[in-house]
Design a protein around this motif. Structure first.
Motif, mmCIF file in Angstrom:
data_model
loop_
_atom_site.group_PDB
_atom_site.id
_atom_site.type_symbol
_atom_site.label_atom_id
_atom_site.label_comp_id
_atom_site.label_asym_id
_atom_site.label_seq_id
_atom_site.Cartn_x
_atom_site.Cartn_y
_atom_site.Cartn_z
ATOM 1 N N ILE A 1 -1.776 -6.646 -3.183
ATOM 2 C CA ILE A 1 -1.686 -5.297 -3.730
ATOM 3 C C ILE A 1 -2.841 -5.166 -4.714
ATOM 4 O O ILE A 1 -2.944 -5.949 -5.656
ATOM 5 N N GLU A 2 -3.717 -4.226 -4.461
ATOM 6 C CA GLU A 2 -4.880 -4.005 -5.310
ATOM 7 C C GLU A 2 -4.739 -2.664 -6.017
ATOM 8 O O GLU A 2 -4.279 -1.691 -5.416
ATOM 9 N N GLN A 3 -5.165 -2.613 -7.269
ATOM 10 C CA GLN A 3 -5.188 -1.339 -7.986
ATOM 11 C C GLN A 3 -6.628 -0.854 -8.067
ATOM 12 O O GLN A 3 -7.519 -1.612 -8.461
ATOM 13 N N VAL A 4 -6.839 0.391 -7.656
ATOM 14 C CA VAL A 4 -8.164 1.004 -7.645
ATOM 15 C C VAL A 4 -8.066 2.402 -8.241
ATOM 16 O O VAL A 4 -6.975 2.964 -8.371
ATOM 17 N N VAL A 5 -9.211 2.966 -8.576
ATOM 18 C CA VAL A 5 -9.254 4.344 -9.054
ATOM 19 C C VAL A 5 -9.863 5.188 -7.939
ATOM 20 O O VAL A 5 -10.993 4.952 -7.508
ATOM 21 N N GLN B 1 -4.557 4.146 -8.420
ATOM 22 C CA GLN B 1 -3.731 4.032 -7.225
ATOM 23 C C GLN B 1 -3.500 2.565 -6.901
ATOM 24 O O GLN B 1 -4.286 1.705 -7.291
ATOM 25 N N SER B 2 -2.457 2.266 -6.168
ATOM 26 C CA SER B 2 -2.207 0.920 -5.662
ATOM 27 C C SER B 2 -2.356 0.934 -4.150
ATOM 28 O O SER B 2 -1.866 1.841 -3.479
#
Length: 78
Positions: free
Chosen positions: A47-51, A57-58
């Motif tokens: 699970i990566e968190q990005v903008v 967002q995940s």
């Protein structure tokens, strides 16, 4: 009557504590396993968190073979 109220209060407090733990625990995804329950060595489960578009967002990425590309569709709405 008094014992019943104490039990309700205890149940509510425990429920609240459990809710806080669930809400503030980091997200995770289990590893991908074969039919015998062994983790597949070339699999990916992250699970990566990005903008995206200024919004945090995940992204959940799971696959049995990490050498295959990820196909990501993004929809931009105004």
């Amino acid at each position: 009557m008094r014992k019943r109220n104490k039990m309700r209060l205890t149940t509510m407090v425990l429920s609240l504590v459990l809710l806080v733990i669930v809400l503030f625990s980091p997200p995770r995804t289990p590893p991908i396993k074969d039919a015998e329950g062994r983790i597949l060595p070339d699999s990916i489960a992250e699970i990566e968190q990005v903008v995206l578009g200024g919004v945090k967002q995940s992204i959940l990425i799971r696959g049995a073979d990490r050498s295959k590309p990820v196909l990501l569709f993004l929809q931009h709405s105004l």
